[in-house]
Design a protein around this motif. Sequence first.
Motif, PDB file in Angstrom:
ATOM      1  N   LEU A  95       0.814  -1.212   0.000  1.00 14.76           N
ATOM      2  CA  LEU A  95       0.000   0.000   0.000  1.00 14.76           C
ATOM      3  C   LEU A  95       0.853   1.269   0.000  1.00 14.76           C
ATOM      4  CD1 LEU A  95      -2.639  -1.240   2.573  1.00 14.76           C
ATOM      5  CD2 LEU A  95      -3.039  -0.828   0.136  1.00 14.76           C
ATOM      6  N   GLY A  96       2.166   1.104  -0.061  1.00 14.05           N
ATOM      7  CA  GLY A  96       3.045   2.263  -0.114  1.00 14.05           C
ATOM      8  C   GLY A  96       3.259   2.930   1.223  1.00 14.05           C
ATOM      9  N   GLY A  97       3.033   2.197   2.306  1.00 13.11           N
ATOM     10  CA  GLY A  97       3.217   2.761   3.637  1.00 13.11           C
ATOM     11  C   GLY A  97       4.460   2.243   4.311  1.00 13.11           C
ATOM     12  N   THR A  98       4.597   2.584   5.591  1.00  5.64           N
ATOM     13  CA  THR A  98       5.728   2.157   6.399  1.00  5.64           C
ATOM     14  C   THR A  98       5.216   1.379   7.599  1.00  5.64           C
ATOM     15  OG1 THR A  98       7.019   4.101   5.769  1.00  5.64           O
ATOM     16  CG2 THR A  98       7.729   2.908   7.736  1.00  5.64           C
ATOM     17  N   ALA A  99       5.710   0.159   7.760  1.00  7.59           N
ATOM     18  CA  ALA A  99       5.320  -0.675   8.895  1.00  7.59           C
ATOM     19  C   ALA A  99       6.411  -0.657   9.954  1.00  7.59           C
ATOM     20  CB  ALA A  99       5.063  -2.104   8.436  1.00  7.59           C
ATOM     21  N   THR A 100       6.017  -0.529  11.212  1.00 12.14           N
ATOM     22  CA  THR A 100       6.946  -0.560  12.337  1.00 12.14           C
ATOM     23  C   THR A 100       6.436  -1.546  13.370  1.00 12.14           C
ATOM     24  OG1 THR A 100       7.511   1.773  12.008  1.00 12.14           O
ATOM     25  CG2 THR A 100       8.079   0.797  14.142  1.00 12.14           C
ATOM     26  N   GLU A 101       7.304  -2.427  13.839  1.00 12.97           N
ATOM     27  CA  GLU A 101       6.953  -3.360  14.905  1.00 12.97           C
ATOM     28  C   GLU A 101       7.511  -2.821  16.210  1.00 12.97           C
ATOM     29  OE1 GLU A 101       8.780  -7.246  14.794  1.00 12.97           O
ATOM     30  OE2 GLU A 101       6.940  -8.192  15.539  1.00 12.97           O
ATOM     31  N   ARG A 102       6.656  -2.715  17.213  1.00 12.03           N
ATOM     32  CA  ARG A 102       7.075  -2.186  18.501  1.00 12.03           C
ATOM     33  C   ARG A 102       6.649  -3.161  19.606  1.00 12.03           C
ATOM     34  NH1 ARG A 102       8.070   3.459  17.950  1.00 12.03           N
ATOM     35  NH2 ARG A 102       7.130   4.353  16.058  1.00 12.03           N
ATOM     36  N   GLY A 103       7.443  -3.238  20.648  1.00  8.86           N
ATOM     37  CA  GLY A 103       7.045  -4.067  21.775  1.00  8.86           C
ATOM     38  C   GLY A 103       8.228  -4.485  22.612  1.00  8.86           C
ATOM     39  N   GLY A 104       7.906  -5.111  23.742  1.00 10.44           N
ATOM     40  CA  GLY A 104       8.922  -5.620  24.638  1.00 10.44           C
ATOM     41  C   GLY A 104       9.029  -7.124  24.532  1.00 10.44           C
ATOM     42  N   THR A 105       9.896  -7.692  25.317  1.00  5.35           N
ATOM     43  CA  THR A 105      10.107  -9.142  25.281  1.00  5.35           C
ATOM     44  C   THR A 105       9.243  -9.870  26.298  1.00  5.35           C
ATOM     45  OG1 THR A 105      11.988  -8.901  26.787  1.00  5.35           O
ATOM     46  CG2 THR A 105      12.456  -8.909  24.416  1.00  5.35           C
ATOM     47  N   THR A 130      -6.838  -3.970   6.748  1.00  3.23           N
ATOM     48  CA  THR A 130      -7.982  -3.457   7.498  1.00  3.23           C
ATOM     49  C   THR A 130      -7.666  -2.096   8.096  1.00  3.23           C
ATOM     50  OG1 THR A 130      -8.696  -5.720   8.029  1.00  3.23           O
ATOM     51  CG2 THR A 130      -9.584  -3.951   9.383  1.00  3.23           C
ATOM     52  N   GLY A 131      -6.473  -1.974   8.683  1.00  2.88           N
ATOM     53  CA  GLY A 131      -6.083  -0.697   9.266  1.00  2.88           C
ATOM     54  C   GLY A 131      -6.017   0.418   8.236  1.00  2.88           C
ATOM     55  N   ALA A 132      -5.462   0.103   7.073  1.00  2.00           N
ATOM     56  CA  ALA A 132      -5.367   1.115   6.013  1.00  2.00           C
ATOM     57  C   ALA A 132      -6.747   1.512   5.506  1.00  2.00           C
ATOM     58  CB  ALA A 132      -4.510   0.574   4.871  1.00  2.00           C
ATOM     59  N   ALA A 133      -7.628   0.540   5.313  1.00  2.00           N
ATOM     60  CA  ALA A 133      -8.985   0.834   4.838  1.00  2.00           C
ATOM     61  C   ALA A 133      -9.756   1.651   5.860  1.00  2.00           C
ATOM     62  CB  ALA A 133      -9.716  -0.479   4.534  1.00  2.00           C
ATOM     63  N   LEU A 134      -9.538   1.360   7.143  1.00  2.00           N
ATOM     64  CA  LEU A 134     -10.203   2.110   8.201  1.00  2.00           C
ATOM     65  C   LEU A 134      -9.717   3.558   8.229  1.00  2.00           C
ATOM     66  CD1 LEU A 134     -12.095   1.882  10.722  1.00  2.00           C
ATOM     67  CD2 LEU A 134     -10.025   1.373  12.047  1.00  2.00           C
TER      68      LEU A 134
END
Length: 354
Positions: A82-92, A303-307
């Motif tokens: 979709l031409g966007g940027t995905a970032t994964e965030r979180g702890g262990t 789904t997130g992009a469509a929303l």
Amino acid sequence: MTHRPRHLLMGACAFAAVLMTAACGGTTIDDAQDSGGSGPTGTADPNAEIPEGLKIDFLPKQLNNPFFDIVNTGGTEAVEELGGTATERGGTEATADSQVEYINAASQAGSDVIVIAANDPDAVCPALNEARDNGAAIVGYDSNANCTDVFVNQSSTELVGRTLVEMIAEDLGGEGTFAVLSATPNATNQNAWIEAMEEVLAEDEYADLEMVDVVYGNDDDLQSFQEMQGLIQAHPDLDGVVSPTTVGLAAAARYISDSEYKGDFAVTGLGTPNQMSEFVHDGTVDQFALWNPLDLGYLAGYTGAALKAGQITGAAGETFTAGRLGEFTFETDGEIVLGPPQVFNADNVDDFDF
């Protein structure tokens, strides 16, 4: 192969030797939107264009979890299409406190969409609501919170619960006792599936099958392994275990595969083929189930992009197209369902690579 309950096998040992062969073993999801989620708002425009450059953040229950590694690979695939940027965030660690920190970080970074597998249905909501106020659309996946805009459900609660009961019933020949090795005590999906299992077990067909305990490994490999050991010690006549979490299932299988119970003890639940293949082939596990985690993340990304674009609000009856997966319809307000679980066994486990 059908398992005979272990207590029956042990009784038979008094008369004859038991042959030891290779045979074995992240709401209430459906109700999350009804219990406090923001729900559908506004009017959808199915022809709205998804803008390029969307920033979409994925917050799994924890990093370095094999299941979520695959899920978020699918999410990244969708966002990049979709031409966007995905970032994964979180702890262990799979804790709500850890997630709050990363929700705030995503919001401060100007995230357009936060996709989250909640470790607690309520504790993460103040931070998510603040992120929404800052302009982010909030999507739940795998395990919902009570404040998401929409939830991407990997399967229906009833289907998952029924599949888990059917597998342990087949493994035990319809009778015996089993325990559940779950993830965290507050994991919305785990608790919903366990409740669904209890409802299925109340049916006459399963009158001779009993769930005797539920323990929590907190999606930690070592702790799950120790909890499996503890179950055996606490219930000497236990016949099997169901683990509706990939970390717990692999840990339980590893414990049983190296124990005297291998061949007499049923192990099943939700796992990935790559993770479980060795235990299927060595006879520890007859069958297990899962949806395709790559597709779950992919659907969540679309789904997130469509929303965010306004193509959907999450209202029942709305449809949208999720790339290579095709068209999806919201059957109920605020929830989209990927599909039924796939059951894996020795006949097909090597046909899948995830």
